[in-house]
Scaffold this motif. Sequence first.
Motif, short mmCIF file in Angstrom:
data_model
loop_
_atom_site.label_atom_id
_atom_site.label_comp_id
_atom_site.label_asym_id
_atom_site.label_seq_id
_atom_site.Cartn_x
_atom_site.Cartn_y
_atom_site.Cartn_z
N SER A 1 62.79 -54.78 62.98
CA SER A 1 63.97 -55.55 63.21
C SER A 1 63.41 -56.93 62.83
O SER A 1 64.36 -57.66 62.16
N LEU A 2 62.47 -57.20 63.51
CA LEU A 2 61.84 -58.82 62.90
C LEU A 2 62.46 -58.53 61.89
O LEU A 2 62.09 -60.08 61.14
N ILE A 3 61.02 -58.09 61.07
CA ILE A 3 61.39 -58.51 58.96
C ILE A 3 62.84 -58.22 58.80
O ILE A 3 63.24 -59.80 57.38
N SER A 4 63.68 -57.15 59.01
CA SER A 4 64.74 -56.92 59.02
C SER A 4 65.64 -58.38 59.15
O SER A 4 66.24 -59.08 57.80
N ALA A 5 65.31 -58.85 60.04
CA ALA A 5 65.99 -60.37 60.33
C ALA A 5 65.59 -61.40 59.54
O ALA A 5 66.34 -62.29 59.46
N GLY A 6 64.50 -61.49 59.09
CA GLY A 6 63.52 -62.62 58.58
C GLY A 6 64.14 -62.01 56.70
O GLY A 6 64.26 -63.48 56.39
N CYS A 7 64.75 -61.44 56.45
CA CYS A 7 65.44 -61.27 54.98
C CYS A 7 66.90 -62.49 54.61
O CYS A 7 67.60 -61.99 55.88
N MET B 1 60.62 -53.18 66.74
CA MET B 1 60.23 -54.41 66.53
C MET B 1 59.75 -54.36 66.01
O MET B 1 60.32 -55.82 65.57
N VAL B 2 59.48 -53.96 64.71
CA VAL B 2 58.81 -54.92 63.85
C VAL B 2 59.65 -54.77 62.73
O VAL B 2 59.66 -56.04 61.57
#
Length: 100
Positions: A94-100, A91-92
């Motif tokens: 996926s949240l990091i990659s979605a913010g990039c 989950m962490v």
Amino acid sequence: MNADLPYPILPAEPGGLLSLVPDEVQPPATAPAPAMVVADIVDPPLPPVADVSTSSNPPSTGGPPGAPAGSKPSSGIANVANIGLSLVPIMVLSLISAGC
């Protein structure tokens, strides 16, 4: 396409395609065994009922009720915890990659 022509393909007649199947793979001509009737079925007698009201077994070692002595407790909760801990980094990331 809109012409009112008769349908040129006729449906297959029941049993008509069996002549195309080789003899060695055709179904048998008769039933392989006679049909069963109710008189052929014999129920074995039921085993005697055990008296579980008297407890002569030592206390359980953490296993499920009725488990033999010395059995290990279930590891189901440990597996759920391991899966939960594995999902946290996913989950962490996926949240990091979605913010990039």
